[in-house]
Structures are given as structure tokens and as C-alpha cells.
Design an enzyme around this catalytic site. Sequence first.
Site, short mmCIF file in Angstrom:
data_model
loop_
_atom_site.label_atom_id
_atom_site.label_comp_id
_atom_site.label_asym_id
_atom_site.label_seq_id
_atom_site.Cartn_x
_atom_site.Cartn_y
_atom_site.Cartn_z
N ASP A 124 37.21 45.75 41.04
CA ASP A 124 36.75 47.06 41.86
C ASP A 124 36.03 46.48 43.13
O ASP A 124 36.06 46.00 44.12
CB ASP A 124 36.13 47.25 40.81
CG ASP A 124 35.66 48.73 40.98
OD1 ASP A 124 36.61 49.40 41.15
OD2 ASP A 124 34.77 49.06 41.04
N ASP A 178 34.96 50.55 44.77
CA ASP A 178 33.46 51.19 44.47
C ASP A 178 32.58 51.17 44.03
O ASP A 178 33.09 50.70 42.29
CB ASP A 178 33.91 52.59 44.30
CG ASP A 178 35.02 53.54 45.07
OD1 ASP A 178 34.08 54.00 46.27
OD2 ASP A 178 36.03 54.34 45.51
#
Length: 224
Positions: free
Chosen positions: A8, A10
Site C-alpha cells: 500500500d 498512504d
Amino acid sequence: MIRAVLFDFDGLIRDTETKEYESFRMLYRAYGAELPLERYLVRIGGEANSFNPYDHLLQGMGSRTGLDLETARRERRSYYDQLMEHEFARPGVEEYLSAAKRLGLLTGLVSSAPLDWVMPNLEQLKLTEQFDCILTHEDAVRVKPDPELYIKALAWLNIGSAEAVAFEDSPNGAAAAKSAGLYTVIVPNDLTRPLHFAAYDMRLNSMLDLSLDQLIGRLHHAVG
């Protein structure tokens, strides 16, 4: 056999999430208001429009203060830029990416955020060239917690779900990875650490807790 690691962005590679929440809190407090954490958290790791903190503030304060959306955006971004000035990659991220290359693993980035947000951040961190594929908001009809982005990443890399490990920091992201059938390792940040994660294979406080080699070895042992 693990052939790929998927990250991922953020909150996982760079802790933009905590700083973004803090910047909204600063904006709210400048107008004598408070931003409820429980309302804000629905945005994390999924569809950002599930809660719009600007709308929430303007509905409560706009008519009394003369605050408008453009001013709110400008002020909030100023707070965010100040907070992010010395925010780099989270501990252990660069070590994991280097180890993946050394081990001959494919690398992917799978984010619900838009490409024009992810790429400038990666460029600032000098990590753009570290990924074999980058999939973002524009690449899916449904973002996390839906598994669509992960399913597309597996197809892009031409691997099966049992051949990949996903690293996530939020419940929405972990749910997406598990739904797609990937090994899922959660590395929560300051904002997401108190949240409930329904399903995952391993939890780390930091990627410095274990080397990538050790982590993969433990995952193999756990299922083998």
C-alpha cells in the site's frame, strides 16, 4: 513460494495519513471546531469521499465565519506541508524494497489513492523505480476494501494469490488483500494502530521488527 511483495502507499510507505488527519485537526481548531476521529477514520485505506472533512467543517462553520472551500483547502494544505516537511519513508520500507530486489521478488504498489497523488510522493522519496507495477484509484471500478486492485495487480505480475505478500496499514487495505487471497501483513501507523483488523497473517509494529527474509520464512512456516 513467495514471488512478489505488494505495498500500500498512504500510511504504509509514507505516513501521510497521520499528518493529513493532524492538518485537518489544525484547520478545524483554527475555526473553533473539532474533527471527530471516528468520523474521519472511514476514509483511511479506502474511498476518500466516504467522509468529506471540508464539507463537515463548512456545514458547521461556513455561514458563521465566511469560510469557503478554496480558503479551507489552501489553509489545510499549508498545515499539511509544514507537517510533512521532514516526513520520509516509514522505517524499514527502503530495506524491504532493497531486500525484495536482492531476493529476486517482484514488487508492486497497490493504492486506493489517485495516481497524481502517489507519484509525486514516490518521486520525493526517490522510490519510483522500485516497483514493477503501480496500480491506483484510476485502475479500478471499486477501491479497497474491495479486492479488485489486488486482483488486477496479480494479473499484471502474472502470479497467483498464494505467491504474494501484501503489506497494509489499515483495516480496509487488509480486508482487500485477504479477500484477494494474499498473505497479508499489517504494519499500522500512529493513526490506525488502535483500529480493529478483522483478518491478517502477521502484524508488525515496524518493518524493522523482522527482515524481509525472516518474515517470508515465518509465513512459509506458518502455512507449511
